[in-house]
Design a protein around this motif. Sequence first.
Motif, mmCIF file in Angstrom:
data_model
loop_
_atom_site.group_PDB
_atom_site.id
_atom_site.type_symbol
_atom_site.label_atom_id
_atom_site.label_comp_id
_atom_site.label_asym_id
_atom_site.label_seq_id
_atom_site.Cartn_x
_atom_site.Cartn_y
_atom_site.Cartn_z
ATOM 1 N N LEU A 255 0.829 -1.213 0.000
ATOM 2 C CA LEU A 255 0.000 0.000 0.000
ATOM 3 C C LEU A 255 0.859 1.257 0.000
ATOM 4 C CD1 LEU A 255 -2.757 -1.083 2.567
ATOM 5 C CD2 LEU A 255 -3.080 -0.657 0.119
ATOM 6 N N TRP A 256 1.936 1.239 0.777
ATOM 7 C CA TRP A 256 2.840 2.394 0.834
ATOM 8 C C TRP A 256 3.433 2.686 -0.543
ATOM 9 C CZ3 TRP A 256 4.435 6.397 3.718
ATOM 10 C CH2 TRP A 256 5.676 6.968 3.432
ATOM 11 N N ARG A 257 3.913 1.646 -1.216
ATOM 12 C CA ARG A 257 4.508 1.842 -2.542
ATOM 13 C C ARG A 257 3.476 2.356 -3.544
ATOM 14 N NH1 ARG A 257 9.602 0.351 -2.887
ATOM 15 N NH2 ARG A 257 10.394 -1.527 -1.862
ATOM 16 N N ALA A 258 2.287 1.739 -3.529
ATOM 17 C CA ALA A 258 1.266 2.090 -4.511
ATOM 18 C C ALA A 258 0.750 3.505 -4.328
ATOM 19 C CB ALA A 258 0.108 1.092 -4.434
ATOM 20 N N ARG A 259 0.677 3.976 -3.090
ATOM 21 C CA ARG A 259 0.007 5.247 -2.823
ATOM 22 C C ARG A 259 0.956 6.413 -2.573
ATOM 23 N NH1 ARG A 259 -5.123 2.760 0.685
ATOM 24 N NH2 ARG A 259 -5.695 1.260 -0.967
ATOM 25 N N THR A 260 2.232 6.119 -2.358
ATOM 26 C CA THR A 260 3.188 7.227 -2.171
ATOM 27 C C THR A 260 4.358 7.150 -3.150
ATOM 28 O OG1 THR A 260 4.665 6.103 -0.589
ATOM 29 C CG2 THR A 260 2.697 7.165 0.309
ATOM 30 N N GLY A 261 4.591 5.981 -3.725
ATOM 31 C CA GLY A 261 5.769 5.814 -4.572
ATOM 32 C C GLY A 261 7.056 5.843 -3.779
ATOM 33 N N GLY A 262 6.931 5.648 -2.469
ATOM 34 C CA GLY A 262 8.083 5.795 -1.591
ATOM 35 C C GLY A 262 8.933 4.550 -1.458
ATOM 36 N N ARG A 263 10.044 4.716 -0.726
ATOM 37 C CA ARG A 263 10.991 3.648 -0.459
ATOM 38 C C ARG A 263 10.642 2.935 0.845
ATOM 39 N NH1 ARG A 263 15.533 4.728 1.084
ATOM 40 N NH2 ARG A 263 16.738 3.098 0.024
ATOM 41 N N ILE A 264 11.235 1.754 1.030
ATOM 42 C CA ILE A 264 11.010 0.975 2.242
ATOM 43 C C ILE A 264 12.338 0.443 2.759
ATOM 44 C CG2 ILE A 264 9.985 -1.132 3.200
ATOM 45 C CD1 ILE A 264 7.683 -0.752 1.208
ATOM 46 N N VAL A 265 12.577 0.665 4.047
ATOM 47 C CA VAL A 265 13.711 0.080 4.747
ATOM 48 C C VAL A 265 13.144 -0.861 5.806
ATOM 49 C CG1 VAL A 265 15.663 0.514 6.289
ATOM 50 C CG2 VAL A 265 15.231 2.054 4.359
ATOM 51 N N VAL A 266 13.652 -2.084 5.850
ATOM 52 C CA VAL A 266 13.185 -3.080 6.819
ATOM 53 C C VAL A 266 14.346 -3.478 7.713
ATOM 54 C CG1 VAL A 266 12.289 -5.420 7.130
ATOM 55 C CG2 VAL A 266 11.367 -3.973 5.328
ATOM 56 N N ALA A 267 14.110 -3.493 9.030
ATOM 57 C CA ALA A 267 15.123 -3.914 9.999
ATOM 58 C C ALA A 267 14.750 -5.274 10.565
ATOM 59 C CB ALA A 267 15.234 -2.892 11.127
ATOM 60 N N LEU A 268 15.695 -6.206 10.494
ATOM 61 C CA LEU A 268 15.500 -7.556 11.011
ATOM 62 C C LEU A 268 16.615 -7.895 11.979
ATOM 63 C CD1 LEU A 268 14.687 -9.393 7.648
ATOM 64 C CD2 LEU A 268 13.037 -8.641 9.355
ATOM 65 N N GLY A 269 16.241 -8.392 13.168
ATOM 66 C CA GLY A 269 17.229 -8.847 14.131
ATOM 67 C C GLY A 269 17.345 -10.352 14.111
ATOM 68 N N PRO A 270 18.196 -10.910 14.950
ATOM 69 C CA PRO A 270 18.371 -12.369 15.000
ATOM 70 C C PRO A 270 17.070 -13.127 15.257
ATOM 71 C CG PRO A 270 20.098 -11.259 16.244
ATOM 72 C CD PRO A 270 19.103 -10.211 15.866
ATOM 73 N N THR A 271 16.211 -12.579 16.127
ATOM 74 C CA THR A 271 14.952 -13.261 16.442
ATOM 75 C C THR A 271 14.056 -13.348 15.218
ATOM 76 O OG1 THR A 271 15.070 -12.448 18.716
ATOM 77 C CG2 THR A 271 12.936 -13.259 17.949
ATOM 78 N N GLU A 272 13.949 -12.258 14.464
ATOM 79 C CA GLU A 272 13.117 -12.252 13.257
ATOM 80 C C GLU A 272 13.658 -13.231 12.217
ATOM 81 O OE1 GLU A 272 12.367 -9.423 15.772
ATOM 82 O OE2 GLU A 272 14.065 -8.840 14.513
ATOM 83 N N LEU A 273 14.989 -13.318 12.095
ATOM 84 C CA LEU A 273 15.581 -14.233 11.132
ATOM 85 C C LEU A 273 15.294 -15.682 11.508
ATOM 86 C CD1 LEU A 273 19.031 -12.486 10.573
ATOM 87 C CD2 LEU A 273 17.058 -12.476 9.040
ATOM 88 N N GLU A 274 15.366 -15.984 12.802
ATOM 89 C CA GLU A 274 15.083 -17.343 13.270
ATOM 90 C C GLU A 274 13.632 -17.728 13.007
ATOM 91 O OE1 GLU A 274 16.062 -17.514 17.379
ATOM 92 O OE2 GLU A 274 18.210 -17.178 17.062
ATOM 93 N N ARG A 275 12.730 -16.774 13.175
ATOM 94 C CA ARG A 275 11.311 -17.075 13.011
ATOM 95 C C ARG A 275 10.877 -17.052 11.554
ATOM 96 N NH1 ARG A 275 9.618 -12.938 17.781
ATOM 97 N NH2 ARG A 275 9.987 -14.314 19.567
#
Length: 316
Positions: free
Chosen positions: A186-206
Amino acid sequence: MSQSNERALVVFPGALGDFLCFLPALVAFAQRVRETILLARSDWTVILDHPRIVSWSIEHPALTWLYRNDFSREEWIERFGRFDVAYSWSGFGDRQFTNNLDAAVATRAFVFPFRAFEEGEHASEYYARCLALEPASRETVQQYLRVASPRNALEKGQRLAPTLFIHPGSGAERKNWRGFPNLARLWRARTGGRIVVALGPTELERGVAAIDADESLVARPLPEVAGFLQDATLFVGNDSGISHLAALLGIPGLVLLSRHTRAEHWHPRSPTIEWVQANHQCDLCGPEVFCDHVLPAEQVWCHLEAVYERIRSPKV
């Protein structure tokens, strides 16, 4: 408030969110004494840059000594130096620890429950209450945060595009909203903006759901994460430490709380960040799943869009 000549020991365990809620009390306390030795997780203390706070890892031998049956004050002083006062949120109810901490300091030692919030009391207020002081303001705490400039070789046109910083994880799976991939679209479609995602060790494991991002920050040190946060237009995340970091930095954004979070204790305290909570469970996905049935992506987008519009058209 006048500064004493005391050397203090502060022991603080816990996750990133706890630590960042503790910082306003810690910074206010550090203004009172000559030197504070802080025993806490080094992954968290790396964000702190205060001239009167020296950080020791929570794995430091000093903490092990405080649990020893054969504790010796003389050996403690020889190895770790003299302390006038001590405050700990570790070891509550452990008589051996309490006795050793009393013996380790010259005047007074206090051991508190890690979390003993009163009704309606925010975590940051609880830690300040333990120290019997007013917590430092967000602006004061910001002065002592170590923020690294993001490695960013974007072209000028890309820099002008709005950037959404997404942190899709937290310390507990049941607090992780499942709708971030849809929100990113939705963000890309409605703003044309960029996205930065932060992932830690817990997110990678899951193995969190893949989000189409322009840049992924994987297990980056906190000062680097803080730099990318400062470079972002908006932040969105769950009940997590990174959400509290965004709040401390004054980043505009939105935090999504599952029904399992006590919002009065843990909502990010910043006028720039709003929060929305799902107060019921999903009959389809189960009581432990924070899905987009209970908090639809379109509803989250409406809240995020309202924040975005406010920063684009500030009131004069």
